[in-house]
Design a protein around this motif. Structure first.
Motif, PDB file in Angstrom:
ATOM      1  N   LEU A  52      31.239  49.743  44.814  1.00 24.95           N
ATOM      2  CA  LEU A  52      32.330  49.525  44.050  1.00 24.95           C
ATOM      3  C   LEU A  52      32.324  48.322  43.089  1.00 24.95           C
ATOM      4  O   LEU A  52      32.586  48.627  42.333  1.00 24.95           O
ATOM      5  CB  LEU A  52      33.457  49.116  44.957  1.00 24.95           C
ATOM      6  CG  LEU A  52      34.235  50.365  46.199  1.00 24.95           C
ATOM      7  CD1 LEU A  52      35.340  49.445  47.058  1.00 24.95           C
ATOM      8  CD2 LEU A  52      35.218  50.905  44.859  1.00 24.95           C
ATOM      9  N   LYS A  53      31.578  47.248  43.712  1.00 24.54           N
ATOM     10  CA  LYS A  53      31.355  46.283  43.006  1.00 24.54           C
ATOM     11  C   LYS A  53      30.231  47.148  41.350  1.00 24.54           C
ATOM     12  O   LYS A  53      30.666  46.936  39.963  1.00 24.54           O
ATOM     13  CB  LYS A  53      30.984  45.476  43.247  1.00 24.54           C
ATOM     14  CG  LYS A  53      31.027  44.198  43.689  1.00 24.54           C
ATOM     15  CD  LYS A  53      30.193  43.058  44.051  1.00 24.54           C
ATOM     16  CE  LYS A  53      30.368  42.236  45.022  1.00 24.54           C
ATOM     17  NZ  LYS A  53      29.501  41.135  45.657  1.00 24.54           N
ATOM     18  N   GLN A  54      29.912  47.916  41.617  1.00 28.27           N
ATOM     19  CA  GLN A  54      28.854  48.148  40.536  1.00 28.27           C
ATOM     20  C   GLN A  54      29.023  49.451  39.164  1.00 28.27           C
ATOM     21  O   GLN A  54      29.521  48.960  38.860  1.00 28.27           O
ATOM     22  CB  GLN A  54      27.544  49.539  41.092  1.00 28.27           C
ATOM     23  CG  GLN A  54      26.328  48.296  41.904  1.00 28.27           C
ATOM     24  CD  GLN A  54      25.441  49.579  42.573  1.00 28.27           C
ATOM     25  OE1 GLN A  54      25.692  50.753  42.643  1.00 28.27           O
ATOM     26  NE2 GLN A  54      24.724  48.778  43.510  1.00 28.27           N
ATOM     27  N   ASN A  55      30.409  50.339  40.260  1.00 30.70           N
ATOM     28  CA  ASN A  55      31.371  50.654  39.464  1.00 30.70           C
ATOM     29  C   ASN A  55      32.166  50.627  37.966  1.00 30.70           C
ATOM     30  O   ASN A  55      32.755  50.295  37.392  1.00 30.70           O
ATOM     31  CB  ASN A  55      31.934  51.928  40.108  1.00 30.70           C
ATOM     32  CG  ASN A  55      31.659  53.357  41.174  1.00 30.70           C
ATOM     33  OD1 ASN A  55      30.761  53.411  40.535  1.00 30.70           O
ATOM     34  ND2 ASN A  55      31.438  53.482  42.359  1.00 30.70           N
ATOM     35  N   ALA A  56      32.852  49.192  38.722  1.00 27.79           N
ATOM     36  CA  ALA A  56      33.686  47.975  38.232  1.00 27.79           C
ATOM     37  C   ALA A  56      32.956  47.782  36.824  1.00 27.79           C
ATOM     38  O   ALA A  56      33.291  47.567  35.943  1.00 27.79           O
ATOM     39  CB  ALA A  56      33.969  47.195  39.357  1.00 27.79           C
ATOM     40  N   SER A  57      31.613  47.339  37.179  1.00 27.95           N
ATOM     41  CA  SER A  57      30.769  47.060  36.248  1.00 27.95           C
ATOM     42  C   SER A  57      30.385  47.880  34.615  1.00 27.95           C
ATOM     43  O   SER A  57      30.351  49.222  34.666  1.00 27.95           O
ATOM     44  CB  SER A  57      29.118  46.209  36.539  1.00 27.95           C
ATOM     45  OG  SER A  57      29.207  45.909  37.980  1.00 27.95           O
ATOM     46  N   GLU A  87      29.526  49.774  50.480  1.00 27.19           N
ATOM     47  CA  GLU A  87      30.898  50.361  50.403  1.00 27.19           C
ATOM     48  C   GLU A  87      31.245  49.650  49.107  1.00 27.19           C
ATOM     49  O   GLU A  87      31.755  49.658  47.729  1.00 27.19           O
ATOM     50  CB  GLU A  87      31.652  50.870  50.898  1.00 27.19           C
ATOM     51  CG  GLU A  87      33.515  51.610  50.515  1.00 27.19           C
ATOM     52  CD  GLU A  87      33.795  52.227  51.082  1.00 27.19           C
ATOM     53  OE1 GLU A  87      35.767  52.078  50.879  1.00 27.19           O
ATOM     54  OE2 GLU A  87      34.050  51.940  52.947  1.00 27.19           O
ATOM     55  N   ALA A  88      31.335  48.192  49.322  1.00 31.60           N
ATOM     56  CA  ALA A  88      32.074  46.821  48.875  1.00 31.60           C
ATOM     57  C   ALA A  88      30.290  47.570  47.336  1.00 31.60           C
ATOM     58  O   ALA A  88      31.196  46.944  46.671  1.00 31.60           O
ATOM     59  CB  ALA A  88      31.654  46.116  49.318  1.00 31.60           C
ATOM     60  N   GLU A  89      29.261  47.421  47.798  1.00 33.70           N
ATOM     61  CA  GLU A  89      27.869  47.107  46.993  1.00 33.70           C
ATOM     62  C   GLU A  89      28.911  47.960  45.581  1.00 33.70           C
ATOM     63  O   GLU A  89      28.480  48.036  44.225  1.00 33.70           O
ATOM     64  CB  GLU A  89      27.127  47.330  47.153  1.00 33.70           C
ATOM     65  CG  GLU A  89      26.594  46.133  48.009  1.00 33.70           C
ATOM     66  CD  GLU A  89      25.229  45.683  48.350  1.00 33.70           C
ATOM     67  OE1 GLU A  89      24.381  46.776  48.087  1.00 33.70           O
ATOM     68  OE2 GLU A  89      24.762  45.471  49.273  1.00 33.70           O
TER      69      GLU A  89
END
Length: 172
Positions: free
Chosen positions: A167-172, A163-165
């Motif tokens: 979220l990181k990808q969507n933020a990029s 889930e954290a990964e």
């Protein structure tokens, strides 16, 4: 209720040099309980300024002292005894300073009691604030401990890592 009388002499020389607070006390004690005796000092000579104040616990005692000691002789000098007035306010203003000390004694006593009560309440409030602050610090420390536990759980939980990964990808 305390009341002060002013003791001075009718002559220009004032109280005799031999007169001190203990002598004034002894001269006035027959008229009632004395709270305080003061003979203000001259700073230059360190001798009394030729007058004194005797403060009685009761108004009736002060009145009896005035009736009996006004015109009496002490160490060869004739005394003048009357109600003491507080010092005049600088600038010649009147107000409370024009009243005898006993006129304000009741309110002074009440103010003393109110000030003591205020101090007590302030101390209680300060103690309560300290307890609240200590509880807040303890709760904050517990919350930080809980966050550390959450981080540890997140590292060990594969679903949380995924889930954290995302979220990181969507933020990029």
């Amino acid at each position: 209720m305390a009341i002060a009388v002013l003791v001075c002499c009718q002559c220009y020389r004032g109280l005799a040099e031999e007169v001190n607070e203990s002598i004034l006390h002894a001269a006035f004690i027959p008229f009632g309980d004395i709270k305080d005796v003061k003979t203000p000092l001259d700073h230059a000579t360190q001798k009394h300024r030729s007058f004194g104040f005797v403060t009685f616990l009761e108004r009736e005692d002060a009145s009896a002292a005035m009736d009996n000691m006004d015109g009496a002789e002490l160490y060869g000098r004739v005394l003048t005894v009357n109600y003491a007035l507080p010092e005049k306010i600088k600038g010649g203003e009147q107000g409370w300073a024009a009243q005898p000390i006993w006129a304000d004694a009741d309110t002074w006593f009440e103010r003393q009691q109110q000030e003591e009560e205020m101090k007590r309440l302030q101390e209680e409030q300060k103690a309560a604030m300290q307890v609240a602050e200590d509880l807040h610090r303890k709760k904050m420390a517990e919350d930080r401990e809980g966050e550390k536990d959450d981080e540890t759980e997140t590292k060990n939980d594969p679903m949380a890592v995924a889930e954290a990964e995302v979220l990181k990808q969507n933020a990029s």
